[in-house]
Design an enzyme around this catalytic site. Sequence first.
Site, PDB file in Angstrom:
ATOM      1  N   ASP A 187       0.830  -1.199   0.000  1.00  0.00           N
ATOM      2  CA  ASP A 187       0.000   0.000   0.000  1.00  0.00           C
ATOM      3  C   ASP A 187       0.869   1.256   0.000  1.00  0.00           C
ATOM      4  O   ASP A 187       1.972   1.246  -0.550  1.00  0.00           O
ATOM      5  CB  ASP A 187      -0.945  -0.030   1.207  1.00  0.00           C
ATOM      6  CG  ASP A 187      -2.294   0.596   0.926  1.00  0.00           C
ATOM      7  OD1 ASP A 187      -2.343   1.838   0.817  1.00  0.00           O
ATOM      8  OD2 ASP A 187      -3.287  -0.130   0.805  1.00  0.00           O
ATOM      9  N   HIS A 228      -4.034   5.079   4.198  1.00  0.00           N
ATOM     10  CA  HIS A 228      -4.721   3.885   3.702  1.00  0.00           C
ATOM     11  C   HIS A 228      -4.088   2.596   4.212  1.00  0.00           C
ATOM     12  O   HIS A 228      -4.756   1.709   4.749  1.00  0.00           O
ATOM     13  CB  HIS A 228      -4.714   3.926   2.173  1.00  0.00           C
ATOM     14  CG  HIS A 228      -5.681   3.021   1.500  1.00  0.00           C
ATOM     15  ND1 HIS A 228      -5.289   1.875   0.839  1.00  0.00           N
ATOM     16  CD2 HIS A 228      -7.015   3.089   1.365  1.00  0.00           C
ATOM     17  CE1 HIS A 228      -6.358   1.285   0.321  1.00  0.00           C
ATOM     18  NE2 HIS A 228      -7.417   1.999   0.616  1.00  0.00           N
ATOM     19  N   SER A 403     -11.476  -1.893   0.028  1.00  0.00           N
ATOM     20  CA  SER A 403     -10.188  -1.711   0.705  1.00  0.00           C
ATOM     21  C   SER A 403     -10.233  -2.278   2.110  1.00  0.00           C
ATOM     22  O   SER A 403      -9.269  -2.873   2.593  1.00  0.00           O
ATOM     23  CB  SER A 403      -9.844  -0.223   0.812  1.00  0.00           C
ATOM     24  OG  SER A 403      -9.117   0.218  -0.278  1.00  0.00           O
TER      25      SER A 403
END
Length: 645
Positions: A187, A228, A403
Amino acid sequence: MSVRFVCLVALFGISCTASTLTHHQRAGPAGGDVFTSSFLVRFKRSLDKQLVHEIAARNGFQNLGELPGSNGKEFHFKHTTLPLVRTRRSISHTRVLKKEPLIHTAVQQPGFKRVKRGFRHAVPLNYIPDKAPGYGGENVPTDPYFPFQWYLKNTGQNGGKAKLDLNVLAAWDQGITGKNITTAIMDDGVDYMHADLKFNYNAEASYDFSSNDPFPYPRYTDDWFNSHGTRCAGEVAAARDNGICGVGVAYDSKIAGIRMLDQPYMTDLIEANSMGHEPHKIHIYSASWGPTDDGKTVDGPRNATMRAIVQGVNEGRNGLGNIYVWASGDGGEEDDCNCDGYAASMWTISINSAINDGQNAHYDESCSSTLASTFSNGAKDPNTGVATTDLYGKCTTTHSGTSAAAPEAAGVFALALEANPSLSWRDMQHLTVLTSKRNSLFDAKNRFHWTMNGVGLEFNHLFGFGVLDAGAMVALAKKWRTVPPRYHCEAGSITQIHRIPSSGSLYLPIKTNACKGTDTEVRYLEHVQAVITANASRRGDLELFLTSPMGTRSMILSKRANDDDRRDGFTKWPFMTTHTWGEYPQGTWMLEATFNSQESRTGWIKEFSLVLHGTKDPPYQTLSPASPHSKLAIVKKAHEDKDGN
């Protein structure tokens, strides 16, 4: 048109596939191509790393390392003065490398876009909300945000449906918490100094491929855009009972940070190196990103990346195979995840999401390659998302999208691997199929219904085989015996061009004996690929269906309202379905092509090849079902009845 081929038959026993990068995927200024300062350098023979460093340095390059699976022949070079991105290839730098007598080829790497699934600019929380009702009792975590982790224990909080969750407490009660398992979060970085993560951080398995150093810490931005990966990491391995945020699905497991999303453009080499990083220290790779979710993109892994993934499942974990978990996509009903070559790959486990009352989320994509689902948002309050760690020691309750779903699945798989460290990558897919539950999942718009396949397995075009059940998966993993070897059978092909009528359907049958009597005979299906070359006057109106000899009908391509392509179509694109899992493949397979449009359309199927993947021997004959009503019992009974006839 740019066409890329992945042909790995000789190396890995899989089919040739190809994909077309349309004008929608060209990521440069005004839609043109861009080129990075990275070069793929292939040598004429295997070289010592020190010699490779010397060749790179004397030509003004930095050697960033060998590519996975290249046997010392392919390396990632980066020029020290070239701009990170330019609109033209640098012929002069390529020529300099090609003058080296030991270099076979040197290719400057194009840049392309990859996007994070479901990122929201959520406000991080640094307070503890009021607790939800129904918590307490023995063996329940005391972490302050656990009551808001409804996907771990759903008591009906925030408008949810009680008991619609991952059933992780049943796995924890079996003494399974993820010990000795490492999940890599591929990520934008991981805040490994976060108090809820730092003791479960595996520094040895981590790396920053965006900055080329061992410290994958997120780059600061005012809008917290690079939060994230940290949010995903907390879902897997946030610590238990420490008074901080919530708890991870596999709270005693380790997480590795692989920072690879945070640069202007992605390259094949960054992806490949990420997928192949430390394959014997990392058990699971979790990816919550992919091609653009705009409903008109057809894209997937390039050559080096595909080779790294295939090598991972064949050789990683000392031959048991790495587990690649993929978020299925956030393009909603106007997109189709079979157009995403990562999520639709047979080598990955594609995970969709549901919200806390059982509906699909509005951003969920449908496709026949999705294997199972986990959770993302709340129903009544869209701000009720996934509670997890955030940057700089903070917590959030609003992580969402597929996600959020993929790391939850990675955590469940970490539990299964602790329960049985000998599970292969295919064992994990079988366990997913056999233990996922329909529970209360439903399509809010009533488009896709639950359907039984030919051996009694229930599936849904949105949710795959259902929501993951950690307790059931761990229990079955403990007594699991590795499935028989996998074979692939090239079952037949149609190479004549066939016109798709503007109204009605085109039907193309392939009759096969599934390679009966050969070394690659398949009698019990796992994955099925329909490798198709097609184009249409409007690609987004084309729909494709594949029906098995046992009558299971899979929609392998749905209408995509935003896809107005009329030039590129699909070139040897491997549409994949899991819906026929466990079925017998002998007989006639039927491809149906039709237009879903009020307008008159024209199109052609130029080529259709069918590839069957599965086993010759029954996969579950050594297992005794715990219940006569379990999926395992149903499938075993179907196999016994078929074999007895």
